[in-house]
Design a protein around this motif. Sequence first.
Motif, mmCIF file in Angstrom:
data_model
loop_
_atom_site.group_PDB
_atom_site.id
_atom_site.type_symbol
_atom_site.label_atom_id
_atom_site.label_comp_id
_atom_site.label_asym_id
_atom_site.label_seq_id
_atom_site.Cartn_x
_atom_site.Cartn_y
_atom_site.Cartn_z
ATOM 1 N N ARG A 67 6.374 -5.018 -13.350
ATOM 2 C CA ARG A 67 7.640 -4.275 -13.360
ATOM 3 C C ARG A 67 8.263 -4.258 -11.966
ATOM 4 N N ALA A 68 7.434 -4.045 -10.960
ATOM 5 C CA ALA A 68 7.941 -4.080 -9.583
ATOM 6 C C ALA A 68 8.475 -5.473 -9.256
ATOM 7 N N TYR A 69 7.794 -6.509 -9.783
ATOM 8 C CA TYR A 69 8.267 -7.886 -9.557
ATOM 9 C C TYR A 69 9.630 -8.098 -10.214
ATOM 10 N N GLY A 70 9.800 -7.520 -11.455
ATOM 11 C CA GLY A 70 11.072 -7.660 -12.149
ATOM 12 C C GLY A 70 12.215 -6.990 -11.411
ATOM 13 N N ARG A 71 11.916 -5.871 -10.728
ATOM 14 C CA ARG A 71 12.961 -5.140 -10.017
ATOM 15 C C ARG A 71 13.275 -5.743 -8.648
ATOM 16 N N SER A 72 12.264 -6.294 -7.994
ATOM 17 C CA SER A 72 12.470 -6.703 -6.601
ATOM 18 C C SER A 72 12.306 -8.192 -6.355
ATOM 19 N N ASP A 73 11.789 -8.928 -7.367
ATOM 20 C CA ASP A 73 11.510 -10.353 -7.220
ATOM 21 C C ASP A 73 10.460 -10.601 -6.130
ATOM 22 N N ARG A 74 9.608 -9.579 -5.914
ATOM 23 C CA ARG A 74 8.512 -9.728 -4.956
ATOM 24 C C ARG A 74 7.224 -9.242 -5.624
ATOM 25 N N TYR A 75 6.125 -9.784 -5.134
ATOM 26 C CA TYR A 75 4.840 -9.418 -5.731
ATOM 27 C C TYR A 75 4.255 -8.193 -5.010
#
Length: 302
Positions: A67-75
């Motif tokens: 979910r964090a990746y979906g919001r920020s495009d970072r792992y």
Amino acid sequence: MFPERRSRSFIEPQVLSRLAAVPLFARRPMLGNVSGRHASPHRGASVEFAEYRKYVPGDDLRRLDWRAYGRSDRYYVKEFEADTNLRCCLVLDTSGSMDFASEGMSKIEYARRIAGALGYLAVQQGDAVGLSCVANGLVQSIPPRRSPAHLGVVLDLLEQIQPKGKTQLVPILHELAETIRQRALIVIISDFFVEPEPLRTCFEHLRFRKHDIAAFHLLDPLELGFTFRRPMRFIDMEGGPTIFAEPNDIAERYHQALQRYLIDVKCITSESAIDYHRITTTTPYEQALMRFLVGRTRGGGR
């Protein structure tokens, strides 16, 4: 969970059963050696979320937060609190002044009950407990361990120790600050008949070593009230000179000095973030301990 069915005058099973309803928490992260109920400064696998951390090669991919990746495009990797046990180090003042009693139990008897109950509660919840007896030096010391059999050793020492001699609380607390491994719960039970300012350096030394410190300040009602009516011979129970005095002549100066001392101790413990409890020995020790345990529960134990 007593290690043996031996009755001891300072252990009351009914009181312990009531106190056991409230866990003994540390106010700071602890460094234990097994899993427990206290927060650790390290990250672990409890259910308590701690923080997000950027992914670095080698991290377990199952811990990635998609979910964090979906919001920020970072792992990002989710980290959780670790739970550990604590080492409860009881420091008992066994100098001569602890033998004083004007009514009810003496300060040393009161201290035995507090130390015995805290030792039992700590071991019951899987924590380690140790005991250091302090008078004109470090009289005896038992390192913290977590087995029920070890609790029996601590209770034996509590039963046998006799108050005598001058107090060397200040240098011994500095010594304990260096010898006890970091991040322990240190419970000091004493009448603190020492100059307040040196106590500040002790507490700051212990805090510098990241210990969680609690102090039970035991006072007899007569020490607070000074309700003498006739000329008295005042004997220093720690070997100082004996003074013959008319109480009416010194009562006002005594109360002024006592109030300055109590205010200084309160101020020092507050500024040093010490969990401080001033207790008169006529207060039921169960009440004093329940207040101590509940206060730590409100702090969240984390």
